[in-house]
Enzyme design. Structure first.
Site, short mmCIF file in Angstrom:
data_model
loop_
_atom_site.label_atom_id
_atom_site.label_comp_id
_atom_site.label_asym_id
_atom_site.label_seq_id
_atom_site.Cartn_x
_atom_site.Cartn_y
_atom_site.Cartn_z
CG ASP A 1 -1.70 -1.06 1.58
OD1 ASP A 1 -2.40 -1.26 0.60
OD2 ASP A 1 -2.02 -1.89 2.11
NE ARG B 1 -10.74 -2.62 -2.80
CZ ARG B 1 -10.69 -3.16 -2.77
NH1 ARG B 1 -9.43 -2.69 -1.87
NH2 ARG B 1 -10.46 -4.18 -2.89
CG ASP C 1 -5.84 -0.61 1.89
OD1 ASP C 1 -6.40 0.01 0.85
OD2 ASP C 1 -5.37 -2.01 1.91
CG ASP D 1 -3.33 -4.40 -1.37
OD1 ASP D 1 -4.49 -4.23 -3.13
OD2 ASP D 1 -3.17 -4.58 -0.16
#
Length: 322
Positions: free
Chosen positions: A134, A214, A161, A157
């Site tokens: 990430d 997302r 997050d 990724d």
């Protein structure tokens, strides 16, 4: 009591505005010139506020060795990044830290930042690219986090997050671009015991450009506030609410977004969305579900009118704007 103004007419107002308990917002005209807040709006201003390393030692770093020395050191630090920091993996960030790029020179590549249970952290004015995981991972009950005016792309990724019971977070004025999995809230459908009552996040004045999904994708949290963001050329969907989450999608500008909102993704159960005052051009239908079940926003604010959001965000999001 003054209202927190997401239109940012003046820095003084941003620094001194108070928060109420009714969650009643008002619409305001877009400001003529975007400006950067001196302190966070939204959730990161609650729970005692988010000040990062203010009052501690200020250091300037230009490589990974120097960077790693300070980001997880004990005590308060303002860490100014002047150069490219090449990480070999996810670097843990300790509590009471401000990590801020100098001008447009601050870059993080090769790896990302892991806020694992950290408290009171500010990440500003940095360009993230090429992470092998990430770009930024916020997890394990991290609280009072402000992620502001960054440029994020090209991670292996997710770009950002937020998961595992983290809370009181504001994501503002960032440019997320040219990426698939962009901003996640809640990592799995079976983590309700840790996530319910947490994962409260404000997304305000971010630019999602040429990303796929997302923006955010939410599980369990109620409410998440998505306000005054600009979505342009989105591949799959804009905002997704799943697993009975409650998301308030307010006064955003959607341009060329086939699915501005989604109520179910993957194997997740449906979530709930309340929507108000959004602007759509070249975009599909903005879906809502059970709007009355989306909890009231627990701070006072003034959202700018959606039609002005594109100009405000394109003029103010990303690095070099603080």
């Amino acid at each position: 009591m003054k209202r927190r103004t997401f239109g940012i007419a003046a820095l003084a107002l941003a620094a001194t505005a108070g928060f109420g308990l009714q969650g009643t917002g008002t619409m305001a005209a877009a400001p003529p010139v975007p400006a950067a807040e001196s302190s966070p709006v939204g959730y990161a201003s609650m729970n005692g506020g988010t000040t990062g390393g203010a009052g501690g030692t200020t250091v300037t770093v230009s490589n990974a060795t120097q960077f790693n020395q300070y980001v997880n050191a004990s005590g308060r630090y303002v860490i100014q990044v002047n150069g490219t920091v090449s990480l070999s993996g996810m670097q843990r960030v300790g509590s009471d830290k401000t990590i801020v790029g100098v001008g447009t020179a601050g870059r993080i590549t090769g790896g990302g930042l892991n806020l694992n249970g950290s408290r009171n952290v500010i990440i500003r004015n940095l360009s993230f690219s090429g992470s092998n995981d990430d770009a930024i991972n916020v997890q394990e009950g991290a609280t009072n986090i402000w992620i502001d005016h960054n440029d994020l792309t090209g991670a292996n990724d997710g770009l950002l997050d937020i998961k595992r019971g983290s809370d009181f977070i504001t994501v503002s004025w960032n440019l997320f671009h040219d990426h698939d999995k962009t901003a996640l809230i809640g990592h799995s459908d079976d983590n309700a015991s840790q996530d319910l009552g947490h994962l409260r996040v404000t997304y305000v004045h971010n630019w999602f450009r040429g990303t796929d999904q997302r923006h955010p994708r939410v599980r369990f949290a109620n409410p998440v506030h998505v306000v005054n963001n600009y979505y342009s050329d989105i591949g799959s969907y804009g905002v997704a609410s799943t697993m009975n989450a409650g998301v308030f999608v307010e006064a955003n500008y959607f341009e060329n977004v086939d699915r501005p909102t989604s109520l179910q993704e993957g194997d997740s159960d449906e979530g709930n969305i309340r929507a108000s005052g959004n602007h759509l051009t070249g975009s599909g239908t903005l879906l809502t579900r059970n709007p009355g079940s989306v909890a009231a926003i627990p701070y006072s604010y003034s959202a700018e009118t959606a039609s002005g959001v594109k100009g405000t965000v394109t003029g103010g999001a990303g690095v070099g704007k603080i």
